[in-house]
Design a protein around this motif. Structure first.
Motif, mmCIF file in Angstrom:
data_model
loop_
_atom_site.group_PDB
_atom_site.id
_atom_site.type_symbol
_atom_site.label_atom_id
_atom_site.label_comp_id
_atom_site.label_asym_id
_atom_site.label_seq_id
_atom_site.Cartn_x
_atom_site.Cartn_y
_atom_site.Cartn_z
ATOM 1 N N ALA A 71 0.828 -1.219 0.000
ATOM 2 C CA ALA A 71 0.000 0.000 0.000
ATOM 3 C C ALA A 71 0.858 1.264 0.000
ATOM 4 N N LEU A 72 1.869 1.294 -0.862
ATOM 5 C CA LEU A 72 2.717 2.481 -0.980
ATOM 6 C C LEU A 72 2.142 3.414 -2.048
ATOM 7 N N TYR A 73 2.404 4.714 -1.873
ATOM 8 C CA TYR A 73 1.962 5.685 -2.881
ATOM 9 C C TYR A 73 2.935 5.644 -4.054
ATOM 10 N N PRO A 74 2.456 5.252 -5.245
ATOM 11 C CA PRO A 74 3.389 5.046 -6.370
ATOM 12 C C PRO A 74 4.053 6.319 -6.860
ATOM 13 N N ARG B 209 10.002 -3.457 3.386
ATOM 14 C CA ARG B 209 10.773 -2.720 4.385
ATOM 15 C C ARG B 209 10.305 -1.277 4.459
ATOM 16 N N VAL B 210 9.945 -0.701 3.318
ATOM 17 C CA VAL B 210 9.414 0.665 3.320
ATOM 18 C C VAL B 210 8.095 0.700 4.098
ATOM 19 N N ALA B 211 7.247 -0.301 3.875
ATOM 20 C CA ALA B 211 5.976 -0.363 4.593
ATOM 21 C C ALA B 211 6.211 -0.477 6.104
ATOM 22 N N ILE B 212 7.208 -1.251 6.491
ATOM 23 C CA ILE B 212 7.545 -1.367 7.910
ATOM 24 C C ILE B 212 8.111 -0.043 8.421
ATOM 25 N N GLY B 213 8.965 0.595 7.611
ATOM 26 C CA GLY B 213 9.543 1.880 8.001
ATOM 27 C C GLY B 213 8.488 2.948 8.202
#
Length: 348
Positions: free
Chosen positions: A85-88, A141-145
């Motif tokens: 669910a990252l903003y592209p 990892r970005v989602a966790i960050g």
């Protein structure tokens, strides 16, 4: 602080009860993993802790504060899903700092927290990249960050590695284990993968049909399962279970074989790696090797004994036994598990 307590927690969807009176204490800084078969209620229970599902009955407290009726935004928890669910259109830095930015934090604070999270997750080289330029493991990892920068009371993970291939799952298991060691934060993690549960958890909660079957460390659950369900659910290949009857301190297995056993025993359990391969007649049971499965370090032998169940034996990878060979199977006394007719473990 990040202690969590559930008391008599239930969840109903209409007339269907899916969580049936859960009592559980999770200590500050503890890594607890929920496991169980599909439909057992593990993800529902996690979502109830997060506030994404209402609690029908019972109470939930965080650090002693009753949050049963509070919305997710008031609980101070961070959730990581299967989907990143990252903003592209945003780079990694913007994705990780977005929640702080929308909360009105200063640019300096946002930058400091993002840099600290990126360092913990080894994401510094990727801060200016967009999600499409990252691997699956890097995106996770970005989602966790994105969760770390919020300084949550606890982290909730809902099968975060299920979308990754085998190699990336191994890498991310290491990342999450190191993250827990670094942050020392409370973490609750849902998975169907036993390897994740056994390697990451301080304690494992085994669920079935909306109830807790057993709670304990990976070692406790593996070596001293409380019932037949846990015994066969924890461990791969699963524990061999042989039905029988017990009288006069002797447990009679099929084919006229007997071993000492406790009164009331209805099942004998033995893990594949605990079985000794002997010459025919040298163990508790003889059989014919039906299939061999070579896996490198291990070889699994599927042995037909004439009993109700085939027996799986874990042997060293280099063993030279082929399909059709007759073998004896020994069940060392110290490695036997007994269960009553209701599946409850019997302790000798």
């Amino acid at each position: 602080m990040g202690s969590i307590a559930l008391r008599s927690v239930e969840k109903w969807f209409g007339q269907t009860q899916v969580i049936k009176g859960i009592d559980l204490d999770i200590g500050d800084g503890e890594f607890v993993i929920f496991v169980g078969p599909s439909g057992c209620g593990k993800s529902t229970l996690l979502r109830m802790i997060a506030g994404l599902e209402d609690i029908s009955r019972g109470t939930l407290t965080l650090d002693g504060r009753d949050v049963t009726a509070e919305p997710p935004s008031k609980r101070g928890l961070a959730m990581v899903f299967q989907s990143y669910a990252l903003y592209p259109h945003m780079d990694v830095r913007a994705n990780m700092g977005f929640s702080l930015k929308t909360a009105g934090r200063s640019k300096a604070e946002v930058a400091a927290k993002v840099d600290a999270a990126a360092k913990a997750l080894r994401l510094q080289p990727f801060l200016d990249r967009r999600p499409k330029e990252l691997s699956g493991g890097q995106r996770q990892r970005v989602a966790i960050g994105r969760s770390i920068v919020r300084d949550p009371v606890a982290f909730l993970f809902d099968e975060p590695l299920s979308n990754l291939d085998a190699a990336l799952r191994v890498e991310m298991r290491y990342e999450i284990a190191k993250l827990h060691q670094t942050l020392k934060s409370t973490m609750i993690y849902v998975t169907h993968d036993q390897v994740e549960a056994m390697t990451l958890a301080d304690r494992i909660v085994v669920l079935q049909g909306g109830v807790i079957e057993q709670v304990g460390s990976p070692k406790e659950l593996y070596e001293r399962p409380g019932n037949l369900f846990v015994a066969q659910f924890i461990g791969s290949p699963k524990m061999n279970v042989l039905p029988g009857t017990c009288a006069g301190g002797q447990f009679d297995i099929a084919l006229g074989t007997s071993v000492p056993g406790p009164e009331g025993a209805a099942y004998l359990g033995i893990r594949p790696e605990d079985i000794e391969i002997t010459a025919p007649g040298g163990g508790q049971m003889d059989g014919i090797v039906d299939v061999t499965e070579y896996l490198g370090a291990d070889t699994y032998l599927i042995v037909e004994t004439g009993a109700a169940e085939k027996i799986t034996v874990r042997a060293p990878g280099g063993i030279d036994i082929r399909a059709g060979a007759e073998v004896g199977l020994g069940f060392p006394e110290a490695r036997r598990h007994f269960f009553d007719a209701d599946g409850r473990a019997l302790r000798g």
